[in-house]
Design a protein around this motif. Structure first.
Motif, PDB file in Angstrom:
ATOM      1  N   GLY A 191       0.835  -1.191   0.000  1.00 53.45           N
ATOM      2  CA  GLY A 191       0.000   0.000   0.000  1.00 53.45           C
ATOM      3  C   GLY A 191       0.871   1.243   0.000  1.00 53.45           C
ATOM      4  N   PHE A 192       0.311   2.336  -0.525  1.00 51.37           N
ATOM      5  CA  PHE A 192       1.036   3.602  -0.588  1.00 51.37           C
ATOM      6  C   PHE A 192       0.108   4.732  -0.197  1.00 51.37           C
ATOM      7  CE2 PHE A 192       3.493   0.729  -3.104  1.00 51.37           C
ATOM      8  CZ  PHE A 192       4.814   1.125  -2.932  1.00 51.37           C
ATOM      9  N   LEU A 193       0.605   5.611   0.671  1.00 52.18           N
ATOM     10  CA  LEU A 193      -0.170   6.744   1.168  1.00 52.18           C
ATOM     11  C   LEU A 193       0.251   8.000   0.415  1.00 52.18           C
ATOM     12  CD1 LEU A 193      -2.236   7.465   3.461  1.00 52.18           C
ATOM     13  CD2 LEU A 193      -0.256   8.106   4.841  1.00 52.18           C
ATOM     14  N   PHE A 194      -0.733   8.785  -0.009  1.00 49.93           N
ATOM     15  CA  PHE A 194      -0.481  10.031  -0.723  1.00 49.93           C
ATOM     16  C   PHE A 194      -1.207  11.168  -0.003  1.00 49.93           C
ATOM     17  CE2 PHE A 194      -0.190   6.612  -3.798  1.00 49.93           C
ATOM     18  CZ  PHE A 194       0.973   6.910  -4.498  1.00 49.93           C
ATOM     19  N   ARG A 236      -1.906  -3.078 -10.124  1.00 48.18           N
ATOM     20  CA  ARG A 236      -2.500  -4.305  -9.607  1.00 48.18           C
ATOM     21  C   ARG A 236      -2.754  -4.140  -8.118  1.00 48.18           C
ATOM     22  NH1 ARG A 236      -2.318  -9.872 -11.523  1.00 48.18           N
ATOM     23  NH2 ARG A 236      -1.411  -9.001 -13.393  1.00 48.18           N
ATOM     24  N   SER A 237      -4.018  -4.255  -7.723  1.00 47.28           N
ATOM     25  CA  SER A 237      -4.398  -4.244  -6.309  1.00 47.28           C
ATOM     26  C   SER A 237      -4.526  -5.702  -5.880  1.00 47.28           C
ATOM     27  CB  SER A 237      -5.711  -3.490  -6.104  1.00 47.28           C
ATOM     28  OG  SER A 237      -5.584  -2.144  -6.525  1.00 47.28           O
ATOM     29  N   VAL A 258      -8.476   3.410  -1.836  1.00 46.70           N
ATOM     30  CA  VAL A 258      -8.824   3.009  -3.192  1.00 46.70           C
ATOM     31  C   VAL A 258      -8.001   1.789  -3.588  1.00 46.70           C
ATOM     32  CG1 VAL A 258      -7.166   4.650  -4.208  1.00 46.70           C
ATOM     33  CG2 VAL A 258      -9.051   3.786  -5.594  1.00 46.70           C
ATOM     34  N   ALA A 259      -8.680   0.829  -4.193  1.00 47.22           N
ATOM     35  CA  ALA A 259      -8.036  -0.347  -4.788  1.00 47.22           C
ATOM     36  C   ALA A 259      -8.430  -0.329  -6.263  1.00 47.22           C
ATOM     37  CB  ALA A 259      -8.501  -1.627  -4.100  1.00 47.22           C
ATOM     38  N   PRO A 260      -7.648   0.330  -7.114  1.00 46.06           N
ATOM     39  CA  PRO A 260      -8.124   0.613  -8.476  1.00 46.06           C
ATOM     40  C   PRO A 260      -8.098  -0.561  -9.434  1.00 46.06           C
ATOM     41  CG  PRO A 260      -6.389   2.159  -7.759  1.00 46.06           C
ATOM     42  CD  PRO A 260      -6.377   0.995  -6.834  1.00 46.06           C
ATOM     43  N   LEU A 314      -3.704   4.029  -1.267  1.00 48.57           N
ATOM     44  CA  LEU A 314      -3.885   3.138  -2.416  1.00 48.57           C
ATOM     45  C   LEU A 314      -3.418   1.748  -2.033  1.00 48.57           C
ATOM     46  CD1 LEU A 314      -3.241   3.798  -6.144  1.00 48.57           C
ATOM     47  CD2 LEU A 314      -2.269   1.758  -5.095  1.00 48.57           C
ATOM     48  N   LEU A 315      -4.287   0.763  -2.192  1.00 45.00           N
ATOM     49  CA  LEU A 315      -3.943  -0.623  -1.895  1.00 45.00           C
ATOM     50  C   LEU A 315      -3.435  -1.298  -3.155  1.00 45.00           C
ATOM     51  CD1 LEU A 315      -6.952  -1.649   0.385  1.00 45.00           C
ATOM     52  CD2 LEU A 315      -4.723  -0.707   1.054  1.00 45.00           C
TER      53      LEU A 315
END
Length: 533
Positions: free
Chosen positions: A167-170, A230-231, A263-265, A222-223
């Motif tokens: 996961g990444f935090l923005f 790719r989530s 969000v898992a796009p 973002l997961l």
């Protein structure tokens, strides 16, 4: 042709999930949960399991036998963390009463080093994971993706049963593919579009999304792997429910940390991803159609046998494409692993040009860092290079992971080659296919884009969904409306149609929960790929 945008694998959904915590208001008082998602009828019947019903019989006396084995052991008292405290495993009797799995120990918000250490030094893999969830790829993502902060999650159920989710935090304004507003139909003023985007924004949608305010979405979590599109979680056992434990920890921890949206796009068609989707939905998230991956299972003994299995019309098209490539005045070579090191700059340049031509979000720094990381991490990465006058004029990069081959990037010098050279088909599809059969690969993922060319070669569509959860419950209806409209617009632009109505109860339930079943594009997004093809 770049599968950078999206890719996935298996099937078979796993429904069911436990919904979030409720304030402690007494064992059987009903907490307010107006924003909770609608649950299937089966879930409603289970609501009395924790506190019973008004007509529940009095508990049996301790001295009364409870079956062939005598009295059941007395359960440990539960800690009150909500209406009735945490669920406890049912006691086991010699007569075979059911025993629930102990919940996993889940840690979230970890750095990559801490996550890998918690996993025992490597990413768990019951089956071959996508290369985009492996440490060397994720480390390069951190280094090259400006504004990203690592947020990794690990679940440990004991006895080697592990699960891992990147996961990444923005904090604000990430690349367009990582922006939660993108999946509501919003587009930044600089005109950038999400990879494989099939719709253009309109002022009214932008105005509606911007009226919600950036604080409704940021900080955003973002997961998944944002530059792998790719989530996806990876686990050491084929038990998708272990993945549900990840979300049960991530959602409250993210809310506590001030995250405004999750969000898992890019949820591909796999049991792990379907559980992620349903888990986020259980917490109030929304699921919508995003696109389709192209997947080919290699079921023949050789490339020639596969080619012979195609209908005559398709074989003729493949031959025509190969003849065009043969007459293009190019020389095609394959280079692997360390052989790619001196070529990273030129390969990155060509791929970037291709993505810019079609509005993709990655830049040369991202691609160079990721390609170098694949080489440094000793991944099985290979490139198919087309030389024109001794200059590399086209490239396709693939990554093999176990028995799976991923077509990751492609780039072309159209000034040198022309728009319809046929080189795309040769280096992106046909050469990798021939090598895959020769090497015993069992499946190829070629990503979205250039659907017609891929379907002519037998690739099948696999759906990609996006899921978005905003922590402000009052905004969820508007977010769901925008998300659904964007998914419908993408489906229409991709020429997709819904398949027949499911005939079974489980099929109808799955379709309802996941926003519909599969979709079949009937026209190509771009003739020779686009930002992802």
């Amino acid at each position: 042709m770049s599968t950078t945008c999206c890719s996935a694998t298996t099937e078979e959904p796993v429904p069911a999930l436990v919904v979030l915590e409720a304030p402690a208001t007494g064992c059987c008082s009903a907490p307010e949960a107006a924003e909770a998602p609608e649950a299937p009828e089966a879930a409603e019947q289970e609501e009395s399991s924790c506190c019973g019903t008004a007509e529940e019989a009095a508990p049996a006396k301790a001295e009364e036998p409870s079956g062939c084995c005598g009295p059941a052991p007395e359960p440990e008292p539960a800690q009150a963390t909500g209406c009735c405290g945490p669920a406890k495993p049912e006691p086991v009797s010699c007569c075979g009463s059911t025993e629930q799995e102990d919940p996993a120990d889940v840690r979230t918000g970890l750095s990559l080093d801490d996550a890998v250490a918690a996993l025992g030094g490597s990413v768990p893999q019951a089956t071959d994971p996508a290369p985009y969830v492996l440490p060397h790829w994720l480390k390069a993502t951190e280094a090259s993706l400006e504004g990203s902060k690592p947020w990794y999650t690990v679940a440990d159920r004991g006895e080697g049963e592990l699960a891992f989710l990147p996961g990444f935090l923005f904090d604000a304004d990430p690349i367009v593919d990582a922006d939660p507003r993108t999946y509501l139909g919003w587009q930044p003023k600089n005109g950038a579009v999400a990879c494989c985007s099939a719709t253009s924004c309109c002022d009214s949608t932008n105005d509606t999304v911007e009226a919600l305010g950036t604080e409704a979405f940021f900080p955003a979590l973002l997961l998944g792997s944002p530059l792998g599109y790719r989530s996806e979680a990876s686990a050491s056992v084929e038990d998708p429910l272990l993945v549900a434990d990840l979300i049960d920890r991530i959602v409250p921890a993210a809310a506590e940390a001030g995250v405004r949206s999750i969000v898992a796009p890019w949820l591909h068609d796999s049991p792990y991803s379907e559980v992620l989707a349903l888990a986020l939905q259980a917490y109030g998230g929304d699921i919508a159609f995003h696109g389709e991956n192209n997947l080919l299972d290699l079921q023949h003994d050789s490339y020639d046998a596969y080619l012979a299995s195609l209908p005559a019309r398709k074989r003729r098209r493949v031959k025509e494409d190969r003849d065009r490539a043969a007459n293009s005045g190019t020389r095609i070579e394959r280079k692997d692993r360390e052989e790619l090191r001196p070529l990273v700059g030129r390969i990155s340049e060509l791929i970037t040009q291709n993505r810019q031509k079609y509005g993709g979000g990655e830049d040369e720094a991202h691609i160079g860092a990721l390609l170098s990381a694949l080489v440094e991490g000793e991944a099985d990465v290979r490139a198919y290079l087309a030389y024109k006058d001794d200059e590399v004029a086209a490239v396709s990069v693939t990554v093999r992971q176990g028995k799976r081959l991923f077509v990751k990037w492609a780039g072309f010098d159209y000034e040198a080659l022309g728009e319809r050279s046929g080189i795309y088909f040769e280096i992106v599809l046909d050469r990798p296919l021939r090598d895959a059969y020769a090497e015993g690969v069992t499946s190829i993922e070629a990503g979205p884009g250039a659907d017609e060319a891929k379907r002519l070669r037998g690739f099948k569509p696999r759906q990609i969904r996006s899921a978005i959860l905003v922590t402000d419950a009052a905004l969820r209806p508007e977010v769901a409306k925008l998300h659904a409209a964007f998914g419908a617009a993408r489906r229409e632009a991709l020429g997709a149609t819904t398949e027949d109505e499911p005939t079974t109860a489980i099929g109808r339930l799955k379709a309802k929960l996941l926003g519909g079943s599969a979709y079949e594009p009937i026209q190509p997004l771009q003739p020779e790929g686009g930002c992802c093809g």
